[in-house]
Design a protein around this motif. Structure first.
Motif, mmCIF file in Angstrom:
data_model
loop_
_atom_site.group_PDB
_atom_site.id
_atom_site.type_symbol
_atom_site.label_atom_id
_atom_site.label_comp_id
_atom_site.label_asym_id
_atom_site.label_seq_id
_atom_site.Cartn_x
_atom_site.Cartn_y
_atom_site.Cartn_z
ATOM 1 N N UNK A 52 33.621 -7.279 -0.422
ATOM 2 C CA UNK A 52 34.655 -8.708 -0.517
ATOM 3 C C UNK A 52 34.562 -9.701 -1.260
ATOM 4 N N UNK A 53 35.172 -10.762 -1.782
ATOM 5 C CA UNK A 53 35.481 -11.383 -3.530
ATOM 6 C C UNK A 53 33.979 -12.353 -3.196
ATOM 7 N N UNK A 54 33.732 -12.637 -1.577
ATOM 8 C CA UNK A 54 32.330 -13.358 -1.686
ATOM 9 C C UNK A 54 31.172 -13.077 -2.251
ATOM 10 N N UNK A 55 31.044 -11.453 -1.745
ATOM 11 C CA UNK A 55 29.739 -10.517 -1.631
ATOM 12 C C UNK A 55 29.934 -10.044 -3.432
ATOM 13 N N UNK A 56 30.656 -9.805 -4.662
ATOM 14 C CA UNK A 56 31.099 -9.582 -5.145
ATOM 15 C C UNK A 56 30.192 -11.312 -6.039
ATOM 16 N N UNK A 63 31.205 -18.083 -9.036
ATOM 17 C CA UNK A 63 31.267 -18.334 -7.611
ATOM 18 C C UNK A 63 32.614 -17.376 -6.942
ATOM 19 N N UNK A 64 33.678 -17.874 -5.936
ATOM 20 C CA UNK A 64 34.352 -17.030 -5.646
ATOM 21 C C UNK A 64 35.518 -17.665 -6.233
ATOM 22 N N UNK A 65 35.740 -18.702 -6.792
ATOM 23 C CA UNK A 65 37.029 -19.552 -7.190
ATOM 24 C C UNK A 65 37.094 -18.812 -8.948
ATOM 25 N N UNK A 66 35.923 -18.894 -9.411
ATOM 26 C CA UNK A 66 36.065 -18.570 -10.273
ATOM 27 C C UNK A 66 36.454 -16.711 -10.375
ATOM 28 N N UNK A 67 36.041 -16.270 -9.557
ATOM 29 C CA UNK A 67 36.779 -14.239 -10.082
ATOM 30 C C UNK A 67 38.615 -14.405 -9.701
ATOM 31 N N UNK A 68 38.744 -15.184 -8.686
ATOM 32 C CA UNK A 68 40.625 -15.560 -8.403
ATOM 33 C C UNK A 68 41.090 -16.008 -9.427
#
Length: 241
Positions: A52-56, A63-68
């Motif tokens: 999941x994006x959170x797990x990654x 942060x998850x927002x950084x991944x997006x």
């Protein structure tokens, strides 16, 4: 429909367009390669469902927002993972100048990739955007059949047939797990059934007994591969004759 087009366009952009580099300032701490390899680490260890994006985000310390900012969603992330995990097509060995040898080496390398990353079997089904590395594998196999007299459609079908065989062997290996190869696992299951009902299936009993003889090996990959190549060789000979 619009969401599907957007997802397709984003996947194409991520896989095929070079990343935009900042003109000034420090080098970004994140990049697509780091994201993909961290996601592959999760999928290799626990399967694609665990990703999941959170797990990654937790794994790489962002942060998850950084991944997006780099990958807009899970579908695009999986496409990136596939192209990273499959890697570059194997280099052509100049000592393998025959199409049989080249396709044989290609098939063995591909099954090794699927066994190293079992989740690829789930991630590479259906209509989807393929990346440059994955297309490189197809290019290498098709190029091996250049000059054989087969049509473009026949060469494509040959590659699909080889890939299907490789995927089938990899699927069986995944199902068998560490307990043994697919033939060994099948023989164990059939053996138990034959203990009770063997008199009804004499041909099957004889085949199992022969397969269990000393010196016999689990050769499903090589047996099927050579039979496919034999069929192609017969077709090529007819074209030439």
């Amino acid at each position: 429909m619009s969401d599907e087009r957007d997802e397709w366009a984003e996947t194409v952009r991520i896989l095929w367009e070079p990343p935009v580099k900042p003109r000034r300032g420090p080098k970004p701490a994140l990049n697509l390669d780091r994201i993909a390899r961290a996601a592959i680490e999760i999928a290799d260890a626990e399967g694609l469902a665990a990703l999941s994006m959170q797990r990654l985000a937790e794994l790489i310390g962002f942060t998850k927002m950084s991944l997006y900012r780099y990958v807009p969603g899970r579908a695009e992330l999986v496409a990136l993972m596939v192209d990273t995990a499959i890697g570059e097509a194997p280099a052509e060995d100049t000592g393998q100048d025959g199409w049989r040898e080249r396709l044989g080496a290609w098939s063995h390398r591909l099954v090794a990739v699927f066994q190293e990353h079992p989740w690829l079997l789930d991630a590479t089904i259906g209509t989807r955007v393929m990346g440059p590395r994955e297309l490189g594998w197809m290019e290498r196999a098709l190029a091996a059949l250049d000059g054989t007299g087969l049509s473009g459609a026949e060469r494509m079908d040959a590659v699909v047939l080889l890939t299907s065989h490789v995927r089938g062997i990899a699927q069986q290996s995944r199902a068998a797990g560490p307990a043994g190869g697919p033939e060994k696992q099948l023989a164990a299951v059939l053996g138990r059934l034959m203990d009770e009902h063997g008199e009804r299936y004499p041909a099957l009993g004889a085949a199992l007994a022969s397969a269990a003889a000393p010196g016999e090996q689990d050769q499903a990959l090589e047996f099927g591969l050579q039979r496919i190549l034999d069929g192609l060789e017969a077709l090529i000979a007819r074209r030439a004759g």
